[in-house]
Write a protein that holds these residues in place. Structure first.
Motif, PDB file in Angstrom:
ATOM      1  N   SER A  86       0.649  -1.085   0.059  1.00 59.34           N
ATOM      2  CA  SER A  86      -0.095   0.104   0.020  1.00 59.34           C
ATOM      3  C   SER A  86       0.757   1.221   0.001  1.00 59.34           C
ATOM      4  O   SER A  86       1.881   1.254   0.735  1.00 59.34           O
ATOM      5  CB  SER A  86      -0.997  -0.118   1.250  1.00 59.34           C
ATOM      6  N   GLU A  87       0.588   2.209  -0.918  1.00 61.49           N
ATOM      7  CA  GLU A  87       1.319   3.176  -1.047  1.00 61.49           C
ATOM      8  C   GLU A  87       0.563   4.566  -0.998  1.00 61.49           C
ATOM      9  O   GLU A  87      -0.501   4.686  -2.025  1.00 61.49           O
ATOM     10  CB  GLU A  87       2.426   3.117  -2.431  1.00 61.49           C
ATOM     11  N   LYS A  88       0.726   5.412  -0.263  1.00 63.21           N
ATOM     12  CA  LYS A  88       0.102   6.702  -0.482  1.00 63.21           C
ATOM     13  C   LYS A  88       0.899   8.008  -0.940  1.00 63.21           C
ATOM     14  O   LYS A  88       1.919   8.447  -0.216  1.00 63.21           O
ATOM     15  CB  LYS A  88      -0.708   7.180   0.916  1.00 63.21           C
ATOM     16  N   MET A  89       0.751   8.412  -2.249  1.00 61.54           N
ATOM     17  CA  MET A  89       1.526   9.627  -2.670  1.00 61.54           C
ATOM     18  C   MET A  89       1.419  10.914  -1.713  1.00 61.54           C
ATOM     19  O   MET A  89       0.159  10.938  -1.196  1.00 61.54           O
ATOM     20  CB  MET A  89       1.251   9.845  -4.080  1.00 61.54           C
ATOM     21  N   ASP A  90       2.317  11.745  -1.743  1.00 67.22           N
ATOM     22  CA  ASP A  90       2.211  12.888  -0.826  1.00 67.22           C
ATOM     23  C   ASP A  90       1.037  13.638  -1.578  1.00 67.22           C
ATOM     24  O   ASP A  90       0.963  13.763  -2.715  1.00 67.22           O
ATOM     25  CB  ASP A  90       3.472  13.809  -1.167  1.00 67.22           C
ATOM     26  N   GLY A  91       0.189  14.227  -0.814  1.00 68.60           N
ATOM     27  CA  GLY A  91      -0.862  15.042  -1.259  1.00 68.60           C
ATOM     28  C   GLY A  91      -2.212  14.155  -1.547  1.00 68.60           C
ATOM     29  O   GLY A  91      -3.212  14.733  -1.706  1.00 68.60           O
ATOM     30  N   ALA A  92      -2.215  12.831  -1.537  1.00 69.14           N
ATOM     31  CA  ALA A  92      -3.482  12.107  -1.832  1.00 69.14           C
ATOM     32  C   ALA A  92      -4.175  12.013  -0.651  1.00 69.14           C
ATOM     33  O   ALA A  92      -4.052  12.557   0.405  1.00 69.14           O
ATOM     34  CB  ALA A  92      -3.054  10.686  -2.059  1.00 69.14           C
ATOM     35  N   GLN A  93      -5.665  12.186  -0.816  1.00 65.92           N
ATOM     36  CA  GLN A  93      -6.772  12.426   0.158  1.00 65.92           C
ATOM     37  C   GLN A  93      -6.720  11.129   0.946  1.00 65.92           C
ATOM     38  O   GLN A  93      -6.554  10.212   0.648  1.00 65.92           O
ATOM     39  CB  GLN A  93      -8.010  12.801  -0.354  1.00 65.92           C
ATOM     40  N   TYR A  94      -6.895  11.286   2.322  1.00 66.97           N
ATOM     41  CA  TYR A  94      -7.121  10.245   3.121  1.00 66.97           C
ATOM     42  C   TYR A  94      -8.074   9.095   3.000  1.00 66.97           C
ATOM     43  O   TYR A  94      -7.850   8.010   2.993  1.00 66.97           O
ATOM     44  CB  TYR A  94      -7.194  10.730   4.797  1.00 66.97           C
ATOM     45  N   GLY A  95      -9.051   9.581   2.437  1.00 64.02           N
ATOM     46  CA  GLY A  95     -10.310   8.577   1.993  1.00 64.02           C
ATOM     47  C   GLY A  95      -9.834   7.728   1.056  1.00 64.02           C
ATOM     48  O   GLY A  95     -10.480   6.666   0.954  1.00 64.02           O
ATOM     49  N   SER A  96      -8.897   8.021   0.298  1.00 59.88           N
ATOM     50  CA  SER A  96      -8.544   6.909  -0.775  1.00 59.88           C
ATOM     51  C   SER A  96      -7.797   5.903  -0.495  1.00 59.88           C
ATOM     52  O   SER A  96      -7.887   5.003  -1.217  1.00 59.88           O
ATOM     53  CB  SER A  96      -7.527   7.976  -1.827  1.00 59.88           C
ATOM     54  N   ASN A  97      -7.280   5.933   0.784  1.00 62.23           N
ATOM     55  CA  ASN A  97      -6.766   4.745   1.458  1.00 62.23           C
ATOM     56  C   ASN A  97      -7.527   3.361   1.393  1.00 62.23           C
ATOM     57  O   ASN A  97      -7.386   2.276   0.703  1.00 62.23           O
ATOM     58  CB  ASN A  97      -6.271   4.558   2.941  1.00 62.23           C
TER      59      ASN A  97
END
Length: 174
Positions: A86-97
């Motif tokens: 699982s990877e969250k790019m900088d600036g991605a919205q939290y709900g997208s996790n």
């Protein structure tokens, strides 16, 4: 007294005409299709995706998202839906996790991209058997040697943007 009788006769005439019209035979149309209805055949499950393969897919997804200027969450799961990466790019919205994870799980569990469910909802043909499927584009199967090794889920943009990034990622493993 003539008026109620006239009304009764008029009603009887309308009903008789409606019955006659309902019984008319329409001209023959094209022959019914012999093709079965329902989802297209899906590839069989294979071995679980490796961490190296998951990183290849995620790297391709991240590169496409950066190229387009989008901040996304990228999730890779095994055929069982178990999390691999699982990877969250900088600036991605939290709900997208959660959305990215559910897109990957839907694709893996039902052996088809989430865009299939989105189109089924639009067309009014979503079968109740697919309860729990997330019907938003952005979940794609990861296929190696013609077998499903996992799925990728992408979220953070529009459905079309998520789908574009997920397809690039899935193509990186073929």
């Amino acid at each position: 007294m003539l008026r109620p009788a006239f009304a009764l006769l008029t009603l009887a005439g309308v009903l008789a005409a409606g019955s006659a019209l309902a019984q008319t035979v329409s001209p023959p149309g094209p022959a019914p299709s012999a093709a079965p209805h329902g989802p297209p055949p899906a590839p069989p499950y294979g071995r679980p995706v490796t961490l190296v393969e998951a990183k290849v897919a995620a790297t391709a997804a991240e590169a496409e998202a950066r190229r387009q200027g989008w901040s996304m969450v990228i999730v890779v799961v095994e055929p069982s839906g178990a999390l691999v990466l699982s990877e969250k790019m900088d600036g991605a919205q939290y709900g997208s996790n959660d959305v990215a994870r559910r897109k990957a799980e839907t694709a893996a569990n039902f052996r088809r991209p989430t865009s299939y469910f989105q189109e089924a909802v639009k067309g009014g043909t979503l079968n109740s058997i697919f309860t729990g499927a997330l019907a938003i584009e952005g979940g794609e199967l990861l296929i190696v040697d013609d077998r499903i090794v996992g799925a990728i889920g992408v979220s953070g943009g529009s459905g079309a943007q998520d789908g574009q990034v997920a397809r690039v990622a899935a193509a990186a493993l073929k």
